[in-house]
Design a protein around this motif. Structure first.
Motif, PDB file in Angstrom:
ATOM      1  N   PRO A 291       0.819  -1.212   0.000  1.00 22.08           N
ATOM      2  CA  PRO A 291       0.000   0.000   0.000  1.00 22.08           C
ATOM      3  C   PRO A 291       0.851   1.260   0.000  1.00 22.08           C
ATOM      4  O   PRO A 291       1.929   1.298   0.588  1.00 22.08           O
ATOM      5  CB  PRO A 291      -0.798  -0.115   1.304  1.00 22.08           C
ATOM      6  CG  PRO A 291       0.047  -0.984   2.195  1.00 22.08           C
ATOM      7  CD  PRO A 291       0.788  -1.921   1.297  1.00 22.08           C
ATOM      8  N   PHE A 292       0.349   2.324  -0.648  1.00 22.08           N
ATOM      9  CA  PHE A 292       1.115   3.577  -0.673  1.00 22.08           C
ATOM     10  C   PHE A 292       0.219   4.797  -0.850  1.00 22.08           C
ATOM     11  O   PHE A 292       0.664   5.845  -1.319  1.00 22.08           O
ATOM     12  CB  PHE A 292       2.193   3.541  -1.761  1.00 22.08           C
ATOM     13  CG  PHE A 292       1.706   3.374  -3.176  1.00 22.08           C
ATOM     14  CD1 PHE A 292       1.608   4.467  -4.029  1.00 22.08           C
ATOM     15  CD2 PHE A 292       1.361   2.132  -3.667  1.00 22.08           C
ATOM     16  CE1 PHE A 292       1.180   4.323  -5.336  1.00 22.08           C
ATOM     17  CE2 PHE A 292       0.932   1.965  -4.968  1.00 22.08           C
ATOM     18  CZ  PHE A 292       0.830   3.073  -5.812  1.00 22.08           C
ATOM     19  N   ALA A 293      -1.032   4.719  -0.419  1.00 24.26           N
ATOM     20  CA  ALA A 293      -1.955   5.848  -0.577  1.00 24.26           C
ATOM     21  C   ALA A 293      -1.519   7.067   0.220  1.00 24.26           C
ATOM     22  O   ALA A 293      -1.871   8.201  -0.124  1.00 24.26           O
ATOM     23  CB  ALA A 293      -3.367   5.445  -0.169  1.00 24.26           C
ATOM     24  N   GLY A 294      -0.733   6.866   1.289  1.00 25.45           N
ATOM     25  CA  GLY A 294      -0.312   7.988   2.115  1.00 25.45           C
ATOM     26  C   GLY A 294       1.000   8.611   1.704  1.00 25.45           C
ATOM     27  O   GLY A 294       1.563   9.414   2.462  1.00 25.45           O
ATOM     28  N   VAL A 295       1.495   8.296   0.506  1.00 24.21           N
ATOM     29  CA  VAL A 295       2.810   8.770   0.078  1.00 24.21           C
ATOM     30  C   VAL A 295       2.886  10.299   0.105  1.00 24.21           C
ATOM     31  O   VAL A 295       1.951  10.999  -0.291  1.00 24.21           O
ATOM     32  CB  VAL A 295       3.136   8.219  -1.328  1.00 24.21           C
ATOM     33  CG1 VAL A 295       2.125   8.679  -2.367  1.00 24.21           C
ATOM     34  CG2 VAL A 295       4.555   8.607  -1.746  1.00 24.21           C
ATOM     35  N   ILE A 296       4.026  10.801   0.589  1.00 20.78           N
ATOM     36  CA  ILE A 296       4.190  12.252   0.735  1.00 20.78           C
ATOM     37  C   ILE A 296       4.937  12.885  -0.428  1.00 20.78           C
ATOM     38  O   ILE A 296       5.016  14.113  -0.509  1.00 20.78           O
ATOM     39  CB  ILE A 296       4.929  12.584   2.050  1.00 20.78           C
ATOM     40  CG1 ILE A 296       6.364  12.028   2.030  1.00 20.78           C
ATOM     41  CG2 ILE A 296       4.141  12.071   3.252  1.00 20.78           C
ATOM     42  CD1 ILE A 296       7.209  12.447   3.214  1.00 20.78           C
ATOM     43  N   TYR A 297       5.486  12.077  -1.332  1.00 20.11           N
ATOM     44  CA  TYR A 297       6.315  12.631  -2.409  1.00 20.11           C
ATOM     45  C   TYR A 297       5.446  13.076  -3.576  1.00 20.11           C
ATOM     46  O   TYR A 297       4.659  12.283  -4.115  1.00 20.11           O
ATOM     47  CB  TYR A 297       7.333  11.596  -2.880  1.00 20.11           C
ATOM     48  CG  TYR A 297       8.181  11.032  -1.762  1.00 20.11           C
ATOM     49  CD1 TYR A 297       9.004  11.862  -1.001  1.00 20.11           C
ATOM     50  CD2 TYR A 297       8.147   9.679  -1.449  1.00 20.11           C
ATOM     51  CE1 TYR A 297       9.771  11.359   0.029  1.00 20.11           C
ATOM     52  CE2 TYR A 297       8.911   9.164  -0.415  1.00 20.11           C
ATOM     53  CZ  TYR A 297       9.719  10.004   0.319  1.00 20.11           C
ATOM     54  OH  TYR A 297      10.477   9.503   1.352  1.00 20.11           O
ATOM     55  N   PRO A 298       5.585  14.326  -4.009  1.00 21.04           N
ATOM     56  CA  PRO A 298       4.702  14.824  -5.075  1.00 21.04           C
ATOM     57  C   PRO A 298       4.901  14.127  -6.409  1.00 21.04           C
ATOM     58  O   PRO A 298       3.979  14.099  -7.237  1.00 21.04           O
ATOM     59  CB  PRO A 298       5.069  16.313  -5.168  1.00 21.04           C
ATOM     60  CG  PRO A 298       6.434  16.425  -4.567  1.00 21.04           C
ATOM     61  CD  PRO A 298       6.504  15.373  -3.514  1.00 21.04           C
ATOM     62  N   GLU A 299       6.090  13.533  -6.634  1.00 18.56           N
ATOM     63  CA  GLU A 299       6.322  12.867  -7.918  1.00 18.56           C
ATOM     64  C   GLU A 299       5.635  11.504  -8.003  1.00 18.56           C
ATOM     65  O   GLU A 299       5.585  10.891  -9.079  1.00 18.56           O
ATOM     66  CB  GLU A 299       7.824  12.707  -8.187  1.00 18.56           C
ATOM     67  CG  GLU A 299       8.573  11.829  -7.198  1.00 18.56           C
ATOM     68  CD  GLU A 299       9.158  12.626  -6.031  1.00 18.56           C
ATOM     69  OE1 GLU A 299      10.133  12.136  -5.437  1.00 18.56           O
ATOM     70  OE2 GLU A 299       8.646  13.726  -5.742  1.00 18.56           O
ATOM     71  N   VAL A 300       5.131  11.022  -6.866  1.00 16.22           N
ATOM     72  CA  VAL A 300       4.403   9.750  -6.856  1.00 16.22           C
ATOM     73  C   VAL A 300       2.915  10.058  -6.852  1.00 16.22           C
ATOM     74  O   VAL A 300       2.382  10.609  -5.895  1.00 16.22           O
ATOM     75  CB  VAL A 300       4.786   8.892  -5.633  1.00 16.22           C
ATOM     76  CG1 VAL A 300       3.991   7.587  -5.638  1.00 16.22           C
ATOM     77  CG2 VAL A 300       6.285   8.608  -5.628  1.00 16.22           C
ATOM     78  N   ASN A 301       2.235   9.677  -7.927  1.00 12.29           N
ATOM     79  CA  ASN A 301       0.816   9.987  -8.084  1.00 12.29           C
ATOM     80  C   ASN A 301       0.006   8.745  -7.745  1.00 12.29           C
ATOM     81  O   ASN A 301      -0.175   7.843  -8.571  1.00 12.29           O
ATOM     82  CB  ASN A 301       0.541  10.444  -9.526  1.00 12.29           C
ATOM     83  CG  ASN A 301      -0.856  11.002  -9.693  1.00 12.29           C
ATOM     84  OD1 ASN A 301      -1.612  11.125  -8.727  1.00 12.29           O
ATOM     85  ND2 ASN A 301      -1.213  11.332 -10.924  1.00 12.29           N
ATOM     86  N   ALA A 302      -0.460   8.669  -6.513  1.00 12.88           N
ATOM     87  CA  ALA A 302      -1.106   7.452  -6.030  1.00 12.88           C
ATOM     88  C   ALA A 302      -2.537   7.291  -6.546  1.00 12.88           C
ATOM     89  O   ALA A 302      -2.993   6.163  -6.773  1.00 12.88           O
ATOM     90  CB  ALA A 302      -1.094   7.427  -4.506  1.00 12.88           C
ATOM     91  N   ALA A 303      -3.251   8.387  -6.725  1.00 13.30           N
ATOM     92  CA  ALA A 303      -4.690   8.297  -6.981  1.00 13.30           C
ATOM     93  C   ALA A 303      -5.045   7.392  -8.161  1.00 13.30           C
ATOM     94  O   ALA A 303      -5.858   6.464  -8.009  1.00 13.30           O
ATOM     95  CB  ALA A 303      -5.271   9.686  -7.167  1.00 13.30           C
ATOM     96  N   PRO A 304      -4.476   7.593  -9.365  1.00 14.97           N
ATOM     97  CA  PRO A 304      -4.858   6.708 -10.478  1.00 14.97           C
ATOM     98  C   PRO A 304      -4.256   5.314 -10.364  1.00 14.97           C
ATOM     99  O   PRO A 304      -4.713   4.381 -11.043  1.00 14.97           O
ATOM    100  CB  PRO A 304      -4.312   7.442 -11.708  1.00 14.97           C
ATOM    101  CG  PRO A 304      -3.155   8.235 -11.193  1.00 14.97           C
ATOM    102  CD  PRO A 304      -3.543   8.652  -9.802  1.00 14.97           C
ATOM    103  N   ALA A 305      -3.236   5.162  -9.514  1.00 15.84           N
ATOM    104  CA  ALA A 305      -2.517   3.893  -9.431  1.00 15.84           C
ATOM    105  C   ALA A 305      -3.210   2.878  -8.533  1.00 15.84           C
ATOM    106  O   ALA A 305      -3.070   1.668  -8.731  1.00 15.84           O
ATOM    107  CB  ALA A 305      -1.100   4.146  -8.917  1.00 15.84           C
ATOM    108  N   LEU A 306      -3.942   3.339  -7.523  1.00 18.29           N
ATOM    109  CA  LEU A 306      -4.470   2.416  -6.515  1.00 18.29           C
ATOM    110  C   LEU A 306      -5.472   1.409  -7.068  1.00 18.29           C
ATOM    111  O   LEU A 306      -5.415   0.222  -6.703  1.00 18.29           O
ATOM    112  CB  LEU A 306      -5.062   3.205  -5.359  1.00 18.29           C
ATOM    113  CG  LEU A 306      -4.023   4.017  -4.558  1.00 18.29           C
ATOM    114  CD1 LEU A 306      -4.710   4.892  -3.524  1.00 18.29           C
ATOM    115  CD2 LEU A 306      -3.019   3.082  -3.891  1.00 18.29           C
ATOM    116  N   PRO A 307      -6.391   1.801  -7.959  1.00 16.13           N
ATOM    117  CA  PRO A 307      -7.289   0.778  -8.530  1.00 16.13           C
ATOM    118  C   PRO A 307      -6.516  -0.292  -9.313  1.00 16.13           C
ATOM    119  O   PRO A 307      -6.891  -1.468  -9.279  1.00 16.13           O
ATOM    120  CB  PRO A 307      -8.216   1.587  -9.441  1.00 16.13           C
ATOM    121  CG  PRO A 307      -8.172   2.979  -8.902  1.00 16.13           C
ATOM    122  CD  PRO A 307      -6.770   3.162  -8.390  1.00 16.13           C
TER     123      PRO A 307
END
Length: 372
Positions: A291-307
């Motif tokens: 899991p990585f929804a709480g990632v703080i790094y702006p270069e990591v875009n979690a929203a489209p990746a989680l599904p």
């Protein structure tokens, strides 16, 4: 006892000319670099593997020595031994080249640290390196390879030019290659403490050992940080001396760095890795994507990746292309928010595990060599 060369330590490398690194690349001139190599396995003799794979100029090594580590940058004096190359105490490695040292008559045990000291007269250009070594290297002015102490040495957190140590060990010793990304490389764990998930996994094995071929930021499908896993699999897994098993942790960077990979592409990549391992006669095991929804790094875009992560993990939990799949994602997830790392296991960046999380990850990877 019949003996053979086995990988006792590994350190996966990247190019200093990539656009994305977690540690700034550098070169050397008139410097001694003393590096800590934490041994997964041991033997009665050893040899060192060096690489100038990504260098643009020849790499001159003016002197090199290896010793068991006492503490910090200080070796155990009576173990300090010259490393030679074709009988010479100096060598030049061409741009793009790799080199194996002569055999060193020094016994080392699993869990011990070696100190490798190399004098680099330079200028070297930017160094081929392991950018997230989770260990301190020491850099001092001049040829200090024979000095027991390095007062005032600069401390850096990368490893340079070293790709491995082979040991002369017993034929039939199991050697597992942990092949993957930062969750193997150890990002988020305590620097210099050897608390990576791979270190913890080593402590659980009833026989054999695990060498670490993790690269923080590495992807399965794309050259973003280091050569992508499909591209480096032959070199960093199949060519490892004595390899008997493979365990992979990949996919999180294909989802979070750059354009999000599709589930179909990731599944095809996993399937190809499994087929290549099996074609070489190696059992291969996989971890679910953490899991990585709480990632703080702006270069990591979690929203489209989680599904996509959830779709791929659903496939992983049911697939038979691997010899087993270990559900690391569930083991470290927050039960109330399963796309997040459990708060007490989070290193603080929402993307990586802390020391306790790395231990739980290791206990989840129930290799057939494990005592748990």
């Amino acid at each position: 006892m019949n003996s053979t060369w086995l990988a006792g330590f590994r350190s996966a490398i990247i190019s200093p000319y990539e656009q994305f690194q977690l540690t700034e690349p550098r070169g050397f001139e008139d410097r001694t670099v003393r590096q800590v190599l934490h041994m997964a396995g041991g033997g009665q003799r050893l040899r060192i593997r060096l690489s100038n794979r990504y260098g643009r100029d020849a790499l001159a090594i003016g002197a090199a020595r290896i010793a068991l580590r006492k503490t910090g940058a200080t070796p155990i004096a009576e173990t300090d031994t010259v490393v030679r190359f074709g009988g010479a105490d100096h060598v030049s490695i061409p741009a793009g080249g790799e080199l194996i040292s002569d055999t060193v008559d020094l016994a080392v045990a699993a869990g011990e640290d070696l100190l490798l000291s190399m004098y680099l007269p330079g200028p070297t250009g930017l160094a081929t390196f392991s950018h997230q070594a989770m260990e301190i290297s020491y850099v001092a002015v001049g040829d200090r390879t024979a000095d027991l102490e390095l007062p005032g040495a600069e401390e850096v957190s990368s490893r340079f030019y070293v790709t491995g140590v082979d040991v002369l060990g017993a034929v039939g010793t199991p050697v597992v290659v942990a092949f993957g990304d930062s969750w193997f490389d150890g990002a988020g764990t305590t620097v210099g403490a050897n608390r990576r998930s791979v270190d913890a996994l080593n402590s659980l094995l009833s026989r054999g050992w695990v060498v670490n071929q993790g690269i923080s930021g590495n992807q399965l499908l794309t050259d973003e940080v280091g050569e992508h896993a499909l591209g480096r699999f032959d070199r960093d897994v199949l060519a490892v001396p004595g390899v008997t098993h493979v365990v992979i942790n990949l996919g999180i960077n294909d989802l979070g760095l750059g354009e999000t990979a599709t589930a179909d592409d990731l599944i095809a990549g996993y399937t190809e890795l499994a087929a290549r391992a099996h074609a070489a006669g190696l059992p291969i095991y996989a971890n679910t994507i953490g899991p990585f929804a709480g990632v703080i790094y702006p270069e990591v875009n979690a929203a489209p990746a989680l599904p996509v992560r959830n779709e791929v993990n659903h496939w992983l939990r049911g697939t038979t292309v691997f010899d087993a799949v270990f559900d690391v994602a569930t083991a470290v997830a927050d039960p109330e928010r399963p796309d997040h790392i459990r708060p007490d296991l989070d290193s603080g960046d929402g993307l990586h595990l802390n020391d306790t999380g790395a231990q739980i990850m290791a206990r989840t990877m129930r290799l057939p060599l494990s005592g748990v």
